[in-house]
Design a protein around this motif. Structure first.
Motif, PDB file in Angstrom:
ATOM      1  N   LEU A  43       0.821  -1.205   0.000  1.00  0.00           N
ATOM      2  CA  LEU A  43       0.000   0.000   0.000  1.00  0.00           C
ATOM      3  C   LEU A  43       0.856   1.258   0.000  1.00  0.00           C
ATOM      4  O   LEU A  43       0.606   2.202  -0.763  1.00  0.00           O
ATOM      5  CB  LEU A  43      -0.922   0.003   1.220  1.00  0.00           C
ATOM      6  CG  LEU A  43      -2.118  -0.935   1.190  1.00  0.00           C
ATOM      7  CD1 LEU A  43      -2.770  -0.983   2.573  1.00  0.00           C
ATOM      8  CD2 LEU A  43      -3.144  -0.498   0.154  1.00  0.00           C
ATOM      9  N   HIS A 107      -8.324  -0.199   3.986  1.00  0.00           N
ATOM     10  CA  HIS A 107      -7.989  -1.479   3.331  1.00  0.00           C
ATOM     11  C   HIS A 107      -7.910  -2.592   4.360  1.00  0.00           C
ATOM     12  O   HIS A 107      -7.406  -2.406   5.475  1.00  0.00           O
ATOM     13  CB  HIS A 107      -6.649  -1.363   2.599  1.00  0.00           C
ATOM     14  CG  HIS A 107      -6.296  -2.568   1.797  1.00  0.00           C
ATOM     15  ND1 HIS A 107      -7.010  -2.973   0.688  1.00  0.00           N
ATOM     16  CD2 HIS A 107      -5.300  -3.505   1.948  1.00  0.00           C
ATOM     17  CE1 HIS A 107      -6.468  -4.068   0.174  1.00  0.00           C
ATOM     18  NE2 HIS A 107      -5.442  -4.415   0.938  1.00  0.00           N
ATOM     19  N   VAL A 119      -5.010   0.517  -6.896  1.00  0.00           N
ATOM     20  CA  VAL A 119      -5.026   1.674  -5.993  1.00  0.00           C
ATOM     21  C   VAL A 119      -4.958   2.963  -6.801  1.00  0.00           C
ATOM     22  O   VAL A 119      -5.687   3.924  -6.529  1.00  0.00           O
ATOM     23  CB  VAL A 119      -3.856   1.598  -4.992  1.00  0.00           C
ATOM     24  CG1 VAL A 119      -3.859   2.828  -4.077  1.00  0.00           C
ATOM     25  CG2 VAL A 119      -3.952   0.327  -4.152  1.00  0.00           C
TER      26      VAL A 119
END
Length: 236
Positions: A43, A107, A119
């Motif tokens: 991420l 998330h 993303v």
């Protein structure tokens, strides 16, 4: 006027009851690394973030041993009994720093196969949206509705109107705080994700098509599948 910033919230206060393991699923390993560390690293590599908050269980004893604990970009905070409680706790942790129109992406910590392209597409597609939305995929299987407490089929649902909800889910900070506060007070059991909280107060989140390999680790056999997916993604 400054542009809205993007914040990450990754609730990790669950205890993973369905994993039949001695520790929460976020601390099981994928190729020798905690699931939590894999998820957070992927991420954080997906562009610029104003910050990242990880709500943890009050009895969490594994966090200090994670690679993420040493990452200055990540801030742990106490989580809650349910997902909605943990996300709300993270949002309150950001109070005074996050602006009302900033974006928050929430998330699942147990989705380590999230692809950077998904993303990026979520952020760009919803950047000017009034509400926000989530990654999702159309249902491809035939779906049967079964009577409660029975094994009898009531009806076959039209799958053309059904989507599988994934994460991240992306909403404005101020709107999400208000929706979760109301939902936790009025209908806590009905909040299964952030989108459902927004729906309860009248918003209509958008779905952004995501990759179906964005799986959620729920049962033990999912670990092997996640390792396979990560290897395939790494190979291009």
């Amino acid at each position: 006027m400054s542009s809205p910033r993007f914040w990450l919230v990754v609730p990790a206060a669950g205890i993973g009851q369905r994993m039949q393991a001695d520790l929460p699923k976020q601390y099981l390993t994928l190729n020798g690394r905690f699931v939590l560390d894999v998820t957070l690293e992927r991420l954080l590599s997906c562009g610029a973030w104003a910050g990242c908050v990880v709500p943890l269980h009050c009895d969490d004893q594994w966090w200090p041993a994670s690679a993420s604990a040493g990452d200055a970009r990540i801030e742990p905070c106490p989580g809650g009994a349910e997902r909605a409680d943990s996300v709300l706790a993270a949002l309150k942790h950001l109070q005074g720093r996050a602006a009302a129109d900033d974006w928050v992406l929430v998330h699942d910590v147990a989705r380590p196969c999230i692809h950077p392209d998904d993303v990026a597409r979520l952020r760009s597609t919803l950047a000017d949206d009034a509400c926000g939305g989530l990654l999702a995929a159309p249902v491809s299987d035939t779906v049967k509705e079964v009577a409660p407490g029975s094994d009898q089929v009531l009806v076959t649902r039209d799958r053309r109107q059904l989507w599988r909800a994934f994460t991240p889910q992306m909403f404005r900070y101020g709107d999400l705080v208000a929706a979760l506060q109301r939902g936790v007070c009025e209908q806590p059991g009905a909040i299964t994700d952030e989108a459902s909280a927004m729906e309860q107060v009248g918003w209509h989140p958008r779905v952004v098509t995501g990759r179906t390999d964005n799986i959620k680790i729920t049962v033990p056999e999912d670990l092997a599948l996640a390792e396979f997916i990560l290897a395939r993604q790494a190979a291009g």
